[in-house]
Scaffold this active site. Structure first.
Site, mmCIF file in Angstrom:
data_model
loop_
_atom_site.group_PDB
_atom_site.id
_atom_site.type_symbol
_atom_site.label_atom_id
_atom_site.label_comp_id
_atom_site.label_asym_id
_atom_site.label_seq_id
_atom_site.Cartn_x
_atom_site.Cartn_y
_atom_site.Cartn_z
ATOM 1 N N CYS A 31 -0.973 -4.916 8.121
ATOM 2 C CA CYS A 31 -0.406 -3.567 7.942
ATOM 3 C C CYS A 31 -1.515 -2.515 8.030
ATOM 4 O O CYS A 31 -2.357 -2.421 7.138
ATOM 5 C CB CYS A 31 0.292 -3.525 6.585
ATOM 6 N N CYS A 34 -1.743 -0.120 5.116
ATOM 7 C CA CYS A 34 -2.281 -0.843 3.958
ATOM 8 C C CYS A 34 -3.802 -0.895 4.020
ATOM 9 O O CYS A 34 -4.487 -0.709 3.012
ATOM 10 C CB CYS A 34 -1.745 -2.272 3.916
#
Length: 103
Positions: A31, A34
């Site tokens: 991600c 993230c």
């Protein structure tokens, strides 16, 4: 304070017993948002009081924990006090917004 990478549900349960306030970053290595949030989370975790525990939970490794907290989007940061969600933010947020969330 350093961030603890959770490795199991048992570890989470043990930490929950010993800490009244937790800040958890739900993330995944694939991600991009993230990975952008991660260094901000780490930096802010160093400034948290000693009674607050900062944790990271990889949703791919701990899907049951993510499901328990209803995590549908990552990154999601939640603040738990006495096992109840007191604050939550999903998606990439600024360092200032993250500081306000965990305060």
């Amino acid at each position: 304070m350093t961030v603890k990478n959770l490795s199991s549900l048992e570890e989470f349960a043990e930490i929950t017993i010993n800490h009244d306030k937790l800040v958890i970053d739900f993330w995944a290595p694939w991600c991009a948002p993230c990975n952008t949030l991660s260094p901000l989370f780490d930096r802010i975790a160093k400034t948290l009081p000693s009674n607050v525990k900062a944790l990271k939970a990889n949703v791919d490794e701990l899907p049951i924990l993510a499901q328990k907290f209803g995590i549908k989007t990552i990154p999601t940061v939640i603040v738990l006090e006495n096992s109840e969600i007191k604050a939550q933010s999903s998606g990439l947020i600024s360092e200032q917004a993250l500081k306000q969330l965990v305060a």
